[in-house]
Design a protein around this motif. Structure first.
Motif, PDB file in Angstrom:
ATOM      1  N   MET A   1       0.838  -1.194   0.000  1.00 52.54           N
ATOM      2  CA  MET A   1       0.000   0.000   0.000  1.00 52.54           C
ATOM      3  C   MET A   1       0.874   1.245   0.000  1.00 52.54           C
ATOM      4  N   GLU A   2       0.335   2.325  -0.527  1.00 51.32           N
ATOM      5  CA  GLU A   2       1.031   3.600  -0.497  1.00 51.32           C
ATOM      6  C   GLU A   2       0.929   4.214   0.901  1.00 51.32           C
ATOM      7  N   PRO A   3       2.025   4.782   1.418  1.00 47.63           N
ATOM      8  CA  PRO A   3       1.929   5.466   2.716  1.00 47.63           C
ATOM      9  C   PRO A   3       0.943   6.629   2.650  1.00 47.63           C
ATOM     10  N   LEU A   4       0.261   6.865   3.744  1.00 44.93           N
ATOM     11  CA  LEU A   4      -0.672   7.983   3.848  1.00 44.93           C
ATOM     12  C   LEU A   4      -0.223   8.844   5.020  1.00 44.93           C
ATOM     13  N   LYS A   5       0.316  10.013   4.719  1.00 42.52           N
ATOM     14  CA  LYS A   5       0.804  10.908   5.764  1.00 42.52           C
ATOM     15  C   LYS A   5      -0.037  12.178   5.822  1.00 42.52           C
ATOM     16  N   THR A   6      -0.105  12.884   4.708  1.00 42.42           N
ATOM     17  CA  THR A   6      -1.007  14.030   4.599  1.00 42.42           C
ATOM     18  C   THR A   6      -1.796  13.887   3.313  1.00 42.42           C
ATOM     19  N   HIS A   7      -2.998  14.421   3.334  1.00 37.19           N
ATOM     20  CA  HIS A   7      -3.830  14.354   2.131  1.00 37.19           C
ATOM     21  C   HIS A   7      -4.645  15.625   2.025  1.00 37.19           C
ATOM     22  N   ASN A   8      -4.620  16.227   0.845  1.00 38.79           N
ATOM     23  CA  ASN A   8      -5.433  17.404   0.562  1.00 38.79           C
ATOM     24  C   ASN A   8      -6.378  17.074  -0.582  1.00 38.79           C
TER      25      ASN A   8
ATOM     26  N   LEU B   1      -0.668   2.951   8.350  1.00 33.45           N
ATOM     27  CA  LEU B   1      -0.937   3.873   7.247  1.00 33.45           C
ATOM     28  C   LEU B   1       0.277   4.744   6.927  1.00 33.45           C
ATOM     29  N   LEU B   2       0.935   5.249   7.953  1.00 36.01           N
ATOM     30  CA  LEU B   2       2.089   6.121   7.721  1.00 36.01           C
ATOM     31  C   LEU B   2       3.186   5.412   6.932  1.00 36.01           C
ATOM     32  N   ASN B   3       3.324   4.113   7.161  1.00 41.45           N
ATOM     33  CA  ASN B   3       4.383   3.352   6.501  1.00 41.45           C
ATOM     34  C   ASN B   3       3.904   2.567   5.283  1.00 41.45           C
ATOM     35  N   GLY B   4       2.603   2.606   5.028  1.00 46.72           N
ATOM     36  CA  GLY B   4       2.085   1.857   3.887  1.00 46.72           C
ATOM     37  C   GLY B   4       2.110   0.357   4.092  1.00 46.72           C
ATOM     38  N   TYR B   5       1.997  -0.076   5.352  1.00 47.03           N
ATOM     39  CA  TYR B   5       2.026  -1.507   5.648  1.00 47.03           C
ATOM     40  C   TYR B   5       0.639  -2.120   5.485  1.00 47.03           C
ATOM     41  N   ASP B   6       0.600  -3.326   4.925  1.00 49.63           N
ATOM     42  CA  ASP B   6      -0.578  -4.159   5.086  1.00 49.63           C
ATOM     43  C   ASP B   6      -0.189  -5.276   6.056  1.00 49.63           C
ATOM     44  N   GLU B   7      -1.093  -6.210   6.297  1.00 53.38           N
ATOM     45  CA  GLU B   7      -0.810  -7.228   7.309  1.00 53.38           C
ATOM     46  C   GLU B   7       0.340  -8.141   6.894  1.00 53.38           C
ATOM     47  N   ILE B   8       0.494  -8.358   5.588  1.00 50.89           N
ATOM     48  CA  ILE B   8       1.589  -9.213   5.113  1.00 50.89           C
ATOM     49  C   ILE B   8       2.931  -8.514   5.299  1.00 50.89           C
TER      50      ILE B   8
END
Length: 199
Positions: free
Chosen positions: A1-8, A169-176
């Motif tokens: 997944m893509e990291p999510l840090k800030t979003h506008n 989310l910050l690191n773009g991790y999924d469970e795997i």
């Protein structure tokens, strides 16, 4: 997944309570085996007329919400069945952030697992945002690191998020990928387990 840090992005308002997963993605579209392509079916029964034309009375069909990536939803959003197709459809539609007074628990977790940020706000704070953004094409900025929402006028609202999901989310991790971070420990455990079995 893509990291999510800030979003506008543009925020769209869907001020309906108890929107369930069958309304988000109707059951007739669950036969697909891919995780992509569900966006065109999101809110299908509300979004389209019987002849297939867009329903001009449906909130998200308003021209001011074109390209919206933040959804301001009503109470108990995502209730009903636990189908993971619901966040798949919302993500494929283009939503990255969902703000509501409350969410169904399983839907709430499924959003995080699929790289989306569901934000719970106290009712009065949510109501103020919904009233600001209804019938308007306005942007807001969500900063996950600082846990703040900044509206179009520069006013900030703080929100809470579970530290585990925040890190994911910050690191773009999924469970795997989170499991793979423990690869060395897992390999060491497997080596020890082999010696136990041989004994």
């Amino acid at each position: 997944m893509e990291p999510l840090k800030t979003h506008n992005g543009i925020a769209a308002v869907l001020n309906r309570i108890n929107v369930d997963t069958d309304q988000i993605i109707p059951k007739q579209f669950l036969k697909r085996i891919e995780r992509t392509g569900y966006g065109r079916f999101a809110f299908f029964d509300w979004r389209y007329l019987d002849n297939g034309d867009p329903n001009p009375d449906f909130e998200l069909n308003r021209p001011e919400y074109k390209g919206a990536s933040i959804l301001i939803a009503g109470e108990n959003f995502g209730c009903g069945s636990s189908r993971e197709h619901a966040p798949w459809a919302l993500d494929d539609y283009g939503f990255k952030i969902i703000i509501a007074p409350s969410f169904a628990d399983i839907f709430h977790q499924n959003c995080f697992k699929n790289g989306m940020l569901p934000i719970r706000l106290p009712y009065e704070a949510w109501k103020e945002l919904a009233e600001q953004y209804e019938y308007q094409s306005l942007t807001m900025t969500v900063d996950l690191e600082k846990q703040t929402i900044t509206d179009h006028a520069g006013r900030q609202i703080a929100f809470e998020v579970d530290p585990h999901w925040k890190e994911m989310l910050l690191n773009g991790y999924d469970e795997i990928s989170l499991t793979l971070l423990l690869e060395e420990e897992i390999e060491q455990f497997e080596k020890q387990r082999s010696s136990w079995l041989q004994a």
